[in-house]
Enzyme design. Sequence first.
Site, mmCIF file in Angstrom:
data_model
loop_
_atom_site.group_PDB
_atom_site.id
_atom_site.type_symbol
_atom_site.label_atom_id
_atom_site.label_comp_id
_atom_site.label_asym_id
_atom_site.label_seq_id
_atom_site.Cartn_x
_atom_site.Cartn_y
_atom_site.Cartn_z
ATOM 1 N N LYS A 133 39.011 38.063 55.325
ATOM 2 C CA LYS A 133 39.619 39.121 54.508
ATOM 3 C C LYS A 133 40.184 40.188 55.439
ATOM 4 C CE LYS A 133 38.719 42.210 50.616
ATOM 5 N NZ LYS A 133 37.792 42.510 49.521
ATOM 6 N N ASP A 280 40.492 38.760 37.904
ATOM 7 C CA ASP A 280 40.713 38.132 39.219
ATOM 8 C C ASP A 280 39.535 38.391 40.150
ATOM 9 O OD1 ASP A 280 41.888 40.838 38.936
ATOM 10 O OD2 ASP A 280 42.191 40.700 41.084
HETATM 11 P P1 AMP Z 1 41.458 43.820 44.171
HETATM 12 O O1 AMP Z 1 41.362 44.179 42.715
HETATM 13 O O2 AMP Z 1 41.162 44.920 45.121
HETATM 14 O O3 AMP Z 1 40.609 42.621 44.469
HETATM 15 O O4 AMP Z 1 42.970 43.428 44.511
HETATM 16 C C1 AMP Z 1 43.926 43.057 43.559
HETATM 17 C C2 AMP Z 1 45.041 42.255 44.201
HETATM 18 O O5 AMP Z 1 45.681 43.029 45.205
HETATM 19 C C3 AMP Z 1 44.588 40.976 44.863
HETATM 20 O O6 AMP Z 1 45.563 40.011 44.617
HETATM 21 C C4 AMP Z 1 44.519 41.352 46.317
HETATM 22 O O7 AMP Z 1 44.687 40.256 47.152
HETATM 23 C C5 AMP Z 1 45.680 42.334 46.443
HETATM 24 N N1 AMP Z 1 45.501 43.282 47.545
HETATM 25 C C6 AMP Z 1 44.639 44.312 47.644
HETATM 26 N N2 AMP Z 1 44.774 44.963 48.805
HETATM 27 C C7 AMP Z 1 45.768 44.343 49.492
HETATM 28 C C8 AMP Z 1 46.390 44.533 50.764
HETATM 29 N N3 AMP Z 1 46.030 45.507 51.587
HETATM 30 N N4 AMP Z 1 47.369 43.675 51.117
HETATM 31 C C9 AMP Z 1 47.748 42.692 50.307
HETATM 32 N N5 AMP Z 1 47.228 42.455 49.106
HETATM 33 C C10 AMP Z 1 46.236 43.265 48.692
HETATM 34 MG MG MG Z 2 40.259 40.944 44.182
#
Ligand code: AMP
Ligand code: MG
Length: 535
Positions: A133, A280
Amino acid sequence: MNTIQLLTQLDDLSFDNHFIRDLPCDTEPHNYPRQVFAACYSPVLPTKVVKPQRVAVSSEVAELLDLSPELCSSEDFTQVFAGNRLSKGMESYALCYGGHQFGHWAGQLGDGRAINLGEIINSKGERWALQLKGAGPTPYSRTADGLAVLRSSIREFLCSEAMHHLGVPTTRALSLTLTGESVIRDMFYNGNRKAEPGAVVCRVAPSFTRFGSFQLLTARRDLALLKQLADHTIRTHHPHLGEPSVSVYVAWFTEICQKTAEMIVHWQRVGFVHGVMNTDNMSILGLTIDYGPYGWLENYDPNWTPNTTDAEHRRYRFGNQAEIAFWNLGQLANALYPLIEQVEALQEALNIYTATFEQGWQAMMANKLGLRCYQPETDESLFSDLIALLQRVETDMTVFYRQLAMISRLAQDHDETLMLPLMSAYYVPEQLSAEYKTHLLTWLNRYIKRVQQDNRSDEERRTAMHAVNPNYVLRNYLAQLAIDKAEAGDFTMIDELLDCLRRPYDEQPDYVAFAEKRPDWARQRAGCSMLSCSS
Ligand code: AMP
Ligand code: MG
C-alpha cells in the site's frame, strides 16, 4: 514435531497466483487512469523509490509466511517490500472494484494505491495474498498519486496487528518501510500543503476482495464476470460449501452475513470505530480492512466518529456500525441477485445477519460482564442501563470494563467504597454528582446480585473478564505519539507498541502507562481525537 524450515531468501517463496490465473486481466498494459471493463485486475508495477528504509516488521506475520528473522532484516527484504524489486514468482497487479461511499454509488474505485504481489502458499498449505500500500499510481488512482504517508502507514501497520492480537478478524501487516521520498499532503484539507515522509505497508490477507468487487460488475451488467468472480471466491475461500450453484451462492452470502456480524460484534467489544465503512472497504471474508481515519473509543460515546469528513452526519459512528454493515450487506445482496434471483433467500440471509449480530452482541456483553451466559429477564436491562450510565459522564470504556472485574461478589459495603476500583475510568471527576453516584451504586448492586446468582468465584469471573476486556488498545494518542517520534527519526515507540499490543489482555509491568486513560493534553489534539481521510 515437524520443524518448519524458515526461508532465507525471498526468491524461495512459493507463489500460486491463482486470482490472476483464474480471472480476466485488463488488456491495456499502460499505467494511466481509466475505466477498466471486463477485467478483475490490471497489471501494474510498483514505482521504484530512491532510498527505502525498513521501519518495522511483524514477526508473527513473517512467521506466517515462513520468513526467517535474518531474511526480514536483509537489504533485499527492504527493497522488495518498498516495491523496488519483484522476487521470483511475484506478479504485480491492482484490483478493479467499485463501491458506495457514504451511502452513494461511486462507480469504479479500485486499488488506487495498492499493488498486489501475488499469493503465496506457506508451509502449512495456507494461501496468503501480499499487497503493497503506497507503492505508486495504478490505473485506479484517478487524480491521486498512489502514495501513502508515514503517519497513516504507522496507523495501518500497528492497528492491523493490534486487532489480530485482540482476536478481531483483520488483514495483517508484514512490514512498514520508508521510501526516502516525500509526499505532498493537505492534512486538514485547509490549503496547508506540506511535504511528508512517504511509506509503504505490506498487507497480508487470504484475499482482498471487497463487496464492491461484485457491485461494480453488476452495475455494469457484466453478469458472466460476476459469476466467474463469485465462483472463484467460493472455490478458493469457501470450498466447504461445495461446487457453485444457486443454493451454494445463497449459503455463501449467508456465510458472509454471519462473518460480517461476528466482526462487528468484535468491534463493539473492543471499542473500535472503522470510520469509513464504504462498501469498497468491506471484505468479502469478514475481515477488518483499510485502516484509514479509524479510532478507539476513549470515553464511551456511541455517537463518536474519528473521521472529520463524517463529522456532520456521523454515518460511521461507533453506535451505527451494526446498522451500516447491514446496509452494506443489502448492497451486496443487490449485487449478487442476478446469480440467485430469489429475493426471499437473500432476505433470509440478511435476517441471519441481524440474528447473528443480536445473539453475538448479547453473548459478548455477558462475557464482558463476566456472566456465564445471557439471561434476557435480568440482563437486557442490566446491559442497557450500564450503557446509559457509561454515557452520562466521561467514562473510559477500556478502563471501566477492566476494572469492573475488580468488584467482588462478596462486597460488604454497598456504599461509595464499592465504586473505588472504577475511579480510574473517569475523565472528569467533577461530573460524578451525588445523583450519578446513586445510579451507579444501584447498578453495581444489581450487578453483584446477578453475579452471585451465576455462582462463579471472583477469581474465575475476573480471569474470564480479563480474557475479553483488553487492558491495552491502540489508543488514538499513543499512535500519535509513535508518529510524532517517527517523524523525528525515532522509531522505538512503534516497536514498543507492537510489542505491548501482542498481549493486550495481560498486565504488563513494562507498559503500565499504555493502559492508562488518555491524558488531558490529547483531548483536542489533531490525530488524538479526530482525523481526516488525508493519508
Ligand atoms: P479509501 O476509502 O480511503 O479506502 O479510498 C477510496 C478510494 O480512493 C480507493 O479506490 C483508493 O484506492 C483510492 N485512494 C485513496 N488514496 C489514494 C491515493 N493517495 N492515491 C490513489 N488512490 C487513492
Ligand atoms: Mg479503501
